[in-house]
Design a protein around this motif. Structure first.
Motif, PDB file in Angstrom:
ATOM      1  N   GLY A  99       1.950   4.666  13.093  1.00  0.00           N
ATOM      2  CA  GLY A  99       3.100   4.913  13.306  1.00  0.00           C
ATOM      3  C   GLY A  99       4.006   4.333  12.347  1.00  0.00           C
ATOM      4  N   PRO A 100       5.596   3.785  12.003  1.00  0.00           N
ATOM      5  CA  PRO A 100       5.949   2.819  11.314  1.00  0.00           C
ATOM      6  C   PRO A 100       5.450   1.346  11.062  1.00  0.00           C
ATOM      7  CG  PRO A 100       6.900   4.695  12.581  1.00  0.00           C
ATOM      8  CD  PRO A 100       6.175   4.516  12.949  1.00  0.00           C
ATOM      9  N   TYR A 101       5.427   0.877  10.000  1.00  0.00           N
ATOM     10  CA  TYR A 101       5.186  -0.451  10.056  1.00  0.00           C
ATOM     11  C   TYR A 101       5.531  -1.254   9.171  1.00  0.00           C
ATOM     12  CZ  TYR A 101       2.116   0.746   6.070  1.00  0.00           C
ATOM     13  OH  TYR A 101       1.493   0.676   4.395  1.00  0.00           O
ATOM     14  N   GLN A 102       5.987  -2.514   9.181  1.00  0.00           N
ATOM     15  CA  GLN A 102       6.104  -3.503   7.815  1.00  0.00           C
ATOM     16  C   GLN A 102       4.888  -4.045   7.339  1.00  0.00           C
ATOM     17  OE1 GLN A 102      10.176  -4.809   8.363  1.00  0.00           O
ATOM     18  NE2 GLN A 102      10.792  -2.523   7.701  1.00  0.00           N
ATOM     19  N   LEU A 103       4.261  -4.704   6.328  1.00  0.00           N
ATOM     20  CA  LEU A 103       3.615  -5.466   6.323  1.00  0.00           C
ATOM     21  C   LEU A 103       4.257  -6.604   5.205  1.00  0.00           C
ATOM     22  CD1 LEU A 103       0.859  -6.765   6.419  1.00  0.00           C
ATOM     23  CD2 LEU A 103       0.578  -5.121   3.468  1.00  0.00           C
ATOM     24  N   ARG A 104       4.221  -7.821   5.285  1.00  0.00           N
ATOM     25  CA  ARG A 104       4.949  -8.568   4.320  1.00  0.00           C
ATOM     26  C   ARG A 104       3.088  -9.705   3.694  1.00  0.00           C
ATOM     27  NH1 ARG A 104       9.191  -8.088   7.750  1.00  0.00           N
ATOM     28  NH2 ARG A 104      11.261  -8.246   6.738  1.00  0.00           N
ATOM     29  N   THR A 105       3.433 -10.064   3.103  1.00  0.00           N
ATOM     30  CA  THR A 105       2.165 -10.483   2.076  1.00  0.00           C
ATOM     31  C   THR A 105       3.281 -11.423   1.262  1.00  0.00           C
ATOM     32  OG1 THR A 105       1.917  -9.136   0.745  1.00  0.00           O
ATOM     33  CG2 THR A 105       0.778  -9.111   2.254  1.00  0.00           C
ATOM     34  N   ALA A 106       2.041 -12.485   0.397  1.00  0.00           N
ATOM     35  CA  ALA A 106       3.251 -13.178  -0.956  1.00  0.00           C
ATOM     36  C   ALA A 106       3.548 -12.774  -1.584  1.00  0.00           C
ATOM     37  CB  ALA A 106       1.651 -14.412  -1.384  1.00  0.00           C
ATOM     38  N   GLN A 107       2.614 -11.408  -1.933  1.00  0.00           N
ATOM     39  CA  GLN A 107       3.419 -10.579  -3.100  1.00  0.00           C
ATOM     40  C   GLN A 107       4.572 -10.337  -2.549  1.00  0.00           C
ATOM     41  OE1 GLN A 107       0.258 -10.234  -2.020  1.00  0.00           O
ATOM     42  NE2 GLN A 107      -0.443 -11.972  -3.614  1.00  0.00           N
ATOM     43  N   GLY A 108       5.107  -9.763  -1.683  1.00  0.00           N
ATOM     44  CA  GLY A 108       5.998  -8.680  -1.217  1.00  0.00           C
ATOM     45  C   GLY A 108       5.623  -8.250   0.237  1.00  0.00           C
ATOM     46  N   ALA A 109       6.725  -7.163   0.007  1.00  0.00           N
ATOM     47  CA  ALA A 109       7.077  -6.041   1.568  1.00  0.00           C
ATOM     48  C   ALA A 109       6.795  -5.118   1.164  1.00  0.00           C
ATOM     49  CB  ALA A 109       8.260  -6.878   1.991  1.00  0.00           C
ATOM     50  N   CYS A 110       6.324  -4.632   1.931  1.00  0.00           N
ATOM     51  CA  CYS A 110       5.768  -2.828   2.036  1.00  0.00           C
ATOM     52  C   CYS A 110       5.904  -2.354   3.404  1.00  0.00           C
ATOM     53  CB  CYS A 110       4.940  -2.798   1.662  1.00  0.00           C
ATOM     54  SG  CYS A 110       3.529  -2.852   1.978  1.00  0.00           S
ATOM     55  N   SER A 111       6.497  -0.975   3.665  1.00  0.00           N
ATOM     56  CA  SER A 111       6.729   0.148   5.111  1.00  0.00           C
ATOM     57  C   SER A 111       5.426   1.109   4.352  1.00  0.00           C
ATOM     58  CB  SER A 111       8.368  -0.070   4.954  1.00  0.00           C
ATOM     59  OG  SER A 111       8.399   0.132   4.652  1.00  0.00           O
TER      60      SER A 111
ATOM     61  N   GLY B 186      -1.134 -15.624   5.759  1.00  0.00           N
ATOM     62  CA  GLY B 186       0.043 -15.776   5.312  1.00  0.00           C
ATOM     63  C   GLY B 186       0.267 -13.995   5.152  1.00  0.00           C
ATOM     64  N   ARG B 187      -0.358 -12.950   5.757  1.00  0.00           N
ATOM     65  CA  ARG B 187       0.632 -11.580   5.192  1.00  0.00           C
ATOM     66  C   ARG B 187       0.220 -11.381   6.975  1.00  0.00           C
ATOM     67  NH1 ARG B 187      -4.532 -12.039   2.617  1.00  0.00           N
ATOM     68  NH2 ARG B 187      -6.079 -11.927   4.114  1.00  0.00           N
ATOM     69  N   ARG B 188       1.401 -10.312   7.089  1.00  0.00           N
ATOM     70  CA  ARG B 188       1.671 -10.427   8.727  1.00  0.00           C
ATOM     71  C   ARG B 188       2.717  -9.280   8.458  1.00  0.00           C
ATOM     72  NH1 ARG B 188       5.171 -12.317  13.055  1.00  0.00           N
ATOM     73  NH2 ARG B 188       6.689 -11.485  13.907  1.00  0.00           N
ATOM     74  N   LEU B 189       1.661  -7.861   9.906  1.00  0.00           N
ATOM     75  CA  LEU B 189       2.185  -6.732   9.722  1.00  0.00           C
ATOM     76  C   LEU B 189       2.820  -6.760  11.470  1.00  0.00           C
ATOM     77  CD1 LEU B 189      -0.067  -4.212   8.757  1.00  0.00           C
ATOM     78  CD2 LEU B 189       0.588  -4.480  11.130  1.00  0.00           C
ATOM     79  N   THR B 190       3.774  -5.529  11.625  1.00  0.00           N
ATOM     80  CA  THR B 190       4.307  -5.671  12.359  1.00  0.00           C
ATOM     81  C   THR B 190       4.442  -4.331  12.818  1.00  0.00           C
ATOM     82  OG1 THR B 190       6.615  -5.325  11.957  1.00  0.00           O
ATOM     83  CG2 THR B 190       6.133  -7.495  12.123  1.00  0.00           C
ATOM     84  N   ALA B 191       4.153  -3.526  13.736  1.00  0.00           N
ATOM     85  CA  ALA B 191       4.405  -1.997  14.499  1.00  0.00           C
ATOM     86  C   ALA B 191       4.780  -1.950  15.922  1.00  0.00           C
ATOM     87  CB  ALA B 191       2.809  -1.556  13.994  1.00  0.00           C
TER      88      ALA B 191
END
Length: 178
Positions: free
Chosen positions: A149-161, A128-133
């Motif tokens: 470098g820059p990344y975006q992370l999505r989890t059940a708790q929300g998103a962060c970058s 359920g966790r997804r990281l893109t970079a």
């Protein structure tokens, strides 16, 4: 084409096509230096962690994963050659259960540094966790996944970058970001 490496871990590497190329530096090609391009490659890694024992702060152990250079078996060459994957999907299993995966438009198995360097639309997924970079490096020796470098992370708790991240392939545990 498919090759397997066994020992503490079982690794299956397959590709639709393997092409051997001479390395070109400027206008010259060198016959003694070659690379292997693997098209539509898949790496499956079995072992390295026990799902029942996965604990926060404790990385999965893949030490020795590429202690044997897979290029010789994949290419039939007597000498080791750099492996370039376009694209690559690398999946990690506990038994038959898939736990995590990394996919990218391109990747290089760097046997000197003992890392797999991913680039071009890198996606890491786990439970359920997804990281893109755009880039990532996986070190089997330390179990560490480094996003330089820059990344975006999505989890059940929300998103962060952020701009830099160190974690593991399960996207849990020791987080260091900046």
């Amino acid at each position: 084409m498919e090759a397997g490496i066994s020992g503490e871990h079982i690794v299956s590497i397959s590709a639709d096509r393997v092409v051997m190329e001479k390395i070109q530096i400027g206008p010259m090609r060198f016959g003694l230096m070659s690379i292997a391009r693997l098209e539509n490659a898949r790496i499956k890694v079995f072992g390295g962690f026990n799902q029942d024992k996965v604990q926060a702060g404790r990385r999965p152990n893949f030490s020795g994963l590429f202690s044997t250079d897979p290029s010789k078996e994949l290419t039939g060459s007597a000498k080791a050659v750099p492996l370039i994957f376009k694209p690559l999907r690398m999946d990690f299993y506990s038994g038959e259960i898939p736990l995590a995966g990394i996919s990218a438009g391109s990747a290089v198995l760097d046997m000197d540094r003992r890392v797999v360097a991913f680039s071009k639309r890198v996606v890491v997924r786990s439970e359920g966790r997804r990281l893109t970079a755009e880039r990532a490096e996986f070190s089997p020796e330390t179990g560490e996944l480094f996003i330089p470098g820059p990344y975006q992370l999505r989890t059940a708790q929300g998103a962060c970058s952020g701009d830099c991240l160190k974690t593991d392939v399960l996207l849990q545990g020791d987080w260091f970001s900046s």
